[in-house]
Scaffold this active site. Structure first.
Site, PDB file in Angstrom:
ATOM      1  N   THR A 191     -14.521  22.131  26.901  1.00 32.34           N
ATOM      2  CA  THR A 191     -13.295  22.134  26.096  1.00 32.34           C
ATOM      3  C   THR A 191     -12.099  22.767  26.813  1.00 32.34           C
ATOM      4  O   THR A 191     -12.252  23.676  27.623  1.00 32.34           O
ATOM      5  CB  THR A 191     -13.509  22.842  24.738  1.00 32.34           C
ATOM      6  OG1 THR A 191     -12.229  22.974  24.090  1.00 32.34           O
ATOM      7  CG2 THR A 191     -14.107  24.218  24.874  1.00 32.34           C
ATOM      8  N   THR A 225      -4.796  39.268  48.162  1.00 25.47           N
ATOM      9  CA  THR A 225      -3.606  40.131  48.151  1.00 25.47           C
ATOM     10  C   THR A 225      -3.915  41.570  48.521  1.00 25.47           C
ATOM     11  O   THR A 225      -3.113  42.236  49.172  1.00 25.47           O
ATOM     12  CB  THR A 225      -2.966  40.114  46.731  1.00 25.47           C
ATOM     13  OG1 THR A 225      -2.573  38.791  46.454  1.00 25.47           O
ATOM     14  CG2 THR A 225      -1.757  41.019  46.634  1.00 25.47           C
TER      15      THR A 225
HETATM   16  N1  ASP Z   1      -3.061  34.391  46.381  1.00 21.12           N
HETATM   17  C1  ASP Z   1      -3.892  35.561  46.312  1.00 21.12           C
HETATM   18  C2  ASP Z   1      -5.330  35.162  46.522  1.00 21.12           C
HETATM   19  O1  ASP Z   1      -5.960  34.736  45.606  1.00 21.12           O
HETATM   20  C3  ASP Z   1      -3.692  36.274  45.015  1.00 21.12           C
HETATM   21  C4  ASP Z   1      -4.507  37.529  44.851  1.00 21.12           C
HETATM   22  O2  ASP Z   1      -5.210  37.989  45.701  1.00 21.12           O
HETATM   23  O3  ASP Z   1      -4.414  38.134  43.781  1.00 21.12           O
HETATM   24  O4  ASP Z   1      -5.826  35.263  47.606  1.00 21.12           O
END
Ligand code: ASP
Length: 343
Positions: free
Chosen positions: A278, A15
């Site tokens: 677990t 992201t």
């Molecule tokens: N979907 C994104 C990823 O893991 C979420 C993030 O970057 O926080 O690439």
């Protein structure tokens, strides 16, 4: 004059470097130059920053052991040249990557810090800027005797530094996205960065070694009341299967129904490793504490101690990749290799 620290940024995607597609509204990765252009603060650092970007940045849900190998090889190739490494990575599978790298990079004597963000860097309220800037600062931090403060694979997120192989992503909506329930924070960033020295891994005085053989013929059998015999047998009898993570209840407990014990016993006899992890996020597996786990111990199920699920996946892939005898494999799984379990 003290030499400037040199840090290599490795941009994999996530992201932090995504932009919204004007038409569909989906978040998609964009290139690294555009990312750094959004953080002019990076130029003010008294640190030499270099970068390597994946040609095609990925959402970390597309993460794969082949990418872990690529990352480990980038670090190996650049190990002597840089004082530390910062990996920009999506948060979804960051804990898996951090765990895998912790096993693949043996005798690490330099920091490898993974970070990312919950909001893209171009958004005003992004958490990406602080995460990246402080991750770089941590990767460049030296002790009074000019040694790296951190010599392990960590995750830095929302003012907290964690041992990577102790974390999991627990929140997809808050900036504070990670937890490390069974191991204390390695550092907290406030006005200053406070390191918890007692909890940091000390570097081994042995040569740095990179392991790139990973075995992914593993599966997960998550227990729940009513889990069927048919499904259990289908998983345990998958052709070529090497190991199964048995996600148990509480302190490592499972049903004592005869068909279940028989199914596990026959898999173990065939050489399949059954690894007891677990479902509880805090606490540990203690086989033999209850009657509902004594049978597991008796038939040779391996107790995962207080390992996270993410780290268990990575540790299995790493240990199985070594192609050792069954006895050696089981012994390594029960050993604390990189601070991933407390014994
Ligand atoms: N979907 C994104 C990823 O893991 C979420 C993030 O970057 O926080 O690439």
């Amino acid at each position: 004059m003290k030499k400037k620290s040199s840090i290599l940024l490795i941009y994999t995607g996530g992201t932090i470097g995504m932009m919204q597609d004007a038409r569909s509204g989906e978040l998609r990765p964009f290139n690294f130059k555009a990312l750094t252009a959004q953080i002019p603060e990076l130029e003010k650092f008294d640190i030499t920053l270099s970068s390597i970007s994946f040609e095609k940045p990925i959402d970390s849900s597309n993460m794969h052991p082949s990418v872990w190998i690529k990352l480990a090889e980038i670090i190996q190739k650049n190990y002597a040249k840089y004082d530390g490494f910062v990996i920009l990575h999506g948060s979804d599978t960051m804990s898996y990557t951090a765990s895998a790298l912790s096993f693949m990079l043996e005798n690490l004597a330099k920091p490898v810090i993974l970070t990312g963000s919950q909001l893209p860097i171009g958004i005003i309220r992004t958490d990406g800027k602080e995460n990246l800037i402080t991750a770089i600062e941590i990767a460049a931090a030296r002790t009074k005797t000019n040694k790296p403060v951190i010599t392990e694979v960590c995750i830095y997120f929302e003012y907290k530094l964690y041992r990577g192989n102790r974390t999991f992503k627990y929140n997809s909506a808050h900036f504070d996205a990670f937890k490390s329930p069974n191991y204390p924070l390695l550092a907290e960033a406030g006005v200053t960065i406070q390191y918890n020295d007692a909890y940091l891994l000390k570097p081994e005085k042995k040569a740095f070694k990179v392991h790139t053989a990973l075995e992914n013929d593993i599966a997960v059998l998550k227990l729940f009341p009513g889990l069927s015999k048919k499904i259990t047998l289908a998983i345990l009898n998958t052709p070529g299967i090497k190991a199964v993570i048995l996600e148990t209840f509480g302190a490592g407990n499972a049903t004592t129904e005869a068909w279940f014990t028989d199914a596990l016993t026959s898999a173990i006899k065939k050489g399949v490793i059954i690894y007891n992890v677990t479902q509880c996020l805090e606490g540990r597996v203690i086989q033999g504490m209850y009657e509902t786990s004594s049978h597991l111990k008796k038939i040779g199920v391996i107790g995962g101690e207080d390992i996270t699920f993410e780290s268990a996946v990575a540790k299995l892939m790493f240990v199985l990749g070594k192609k050792l005898s069954l006895k050696e494999t089981k012994a390594l799984l029960q050993k604390n290799l990189r601070g991933e379990i407390s014994l």
